[in-house]
Design an enzyme around this catalytic site. Structure first.
Site, PDB file in Angstrom:
ATOM      1  N   ASP A   1       0.873  -1.172   0.000  1.00 54.53           N
ATOM      2  CA  ASP A   1       0.000   0.000   0.000  1.00 54.53           C
ATOM      3  C   ASP A   1       0.912   1.224   0.000  1.00 54.53           C
ATOM      4  OD1 ASP A   1       0.861   0.247   2.615  1.00 54.53           O
ATOM      5  OD2 ASP A   1      -1.121   0.050   3.528  1.00 54.53           O
TER       6      ASP A   1
ATOM      7  N   HIS B   1       4.134 -31.021  10.607  1.00 57.11           N
ATOM      8  CA  HIS B   1       3.866 -29.697  10.035  1.00 57.11           C
ATOM      9  C   HIS B   1       2.891 -29.795   8.864  1.00 57.11           C
ATOM     10  CE1 HIS B   1       6.639 -28.031  12.794  1.00 57.11           C
ATOM     11  NE2 HIS B   1       7.699 -28.616  12.287  1.00 57.11           N
TER      12      HIS B   1
ATOM     13  N   CYS C   1       3.188  -3.345   4.033  1.00 61.60           N
ATOM     14  CA  CYS C   1       2.323  -2.247   4.461  1.00 61.60           C
ATOM     15  C   CYS C   1       3.000  -1.584   5.654  1.00 61.60           C
ATOM     16  CB  CYS C   1       0.896  -2.716   4.765  1.00 61.60           C
ATOM     17  SG  CYS C   1       0.691  -3.822   6.172  1.00 61.60           S
TER      18      CYS C   1
ATOM     19  N   HIS D   1       8.291 -24.516   9.402  1.00 61.54           N
ATOM     20  CA  HIS D   1       7.109 -25.055  10.083  1.00 61.54           C
ATOM     21  C   HIS D   1       5.813 -24.758   9.335  1.00 61.54           C
ATOM     22  CE1 HIS D   1       8.859 -25.505  14.429  1.00 61.54           C
ATOM     23  NE2 HIS D   1       9.694 -25.928  13.506  1.00 61.54           N
TER      24      HIS D   1
ATOM     25  N   THR E   1       2.759  -2.075   8.910  1.00 57.26           N
ATOM     26  CA  THR E   1       3.234  -3.032   9.916  1.00 57.26           C
ATOM     27  C   THR E   1       3.391  -4.449   9.379  1.00 57.26           C
ATOM     28  OG1 THR E   1       0.950  -3.512  10.509  1.00 57.26           O
ATOM     29  CG2 THR E   1       2.064  -1.770  11.773  1.00 57.26           C
TER      30      THR E   1
END
Ligand code: RB5
Length: 155
Positions: free
Chosen positions: A8, A139, A70, A103, A72
């Site tokens: 963004d 996993h 973005c 994982h 965060t």
């Protein structure tokens, strides 16, 4: 490998050099074919729109994996994980990044422009690209359970 890249307006904030074009160049320097899902300036856009475009392209098999940027990394990851075939991980440390691959077999990496330096982003991207999924049964089982929890269709 074909890889998607999207951001963004946070990808173009702060003083140049802007993160998004630097990340794009970095991926290309690694020999990857980058499909760019925008945005391309600091004009505000909504991160779900960008995440949706990239994740749908993964669903159609047009790209294998993606990097979303973005402020965060959180908003992008929330949007991306709406798609049953996406395993998006916000990574802020090398250790998180390694585990997101070994994982979780993460196929989308979400990074925060306001959290990480550009150098940290590029370092995390390198680790993410260089670390294979472990393929361990437990996993695989958990990943498959997650997909089913989401009511996931095959992709
Ligand atoms: C945009 O200002 C910001 O909210 C967005 O980039 C992101 O951080 C959301 O999670």
């Amino acid at each position: 490998m074909k890889i998607g890249l999207g951001c963004d307006h946070a990808g173009y904030e702060g003083p140049p050099p802007y993160y998004k074009p630097c990340i794009k160049q970095h991926l290309q320097n690694r020999g990857l074919e980058v499909i760019d899902f925008g945005t391309f300036s600091s004009a505000p856009v909504d991160y779900p729109d960008v995440a949706k475009s990239l994740c749908e392209a993964i669903g159609r098999g047009e790209i294998e994996r993606g990097v979303l940027l973005c402020g965060t990394g959180i908003g992008m990851s929330i949007s991306a994980n709406k798609f049953p075939w996406i395993r998006a991980a916000v990574c802020t440390t090398p250790f998180m990044t390694i585990l997101s691959r070994t994982h979780n077999d993460s196929n989308v990496l979400c990074l925060g422009r306001r959290i990480l330096t550009l150098e940290e982003c590029l370092h995390i991207i390198n680790i993410w690209l260089d670390t294979p999924f472990s393929g361990e049964e437990r996993h695989c089982r958990r990943i498959e359970k997650n997909r089913r929890l989401l009511g996931g269709k095959e992709c």
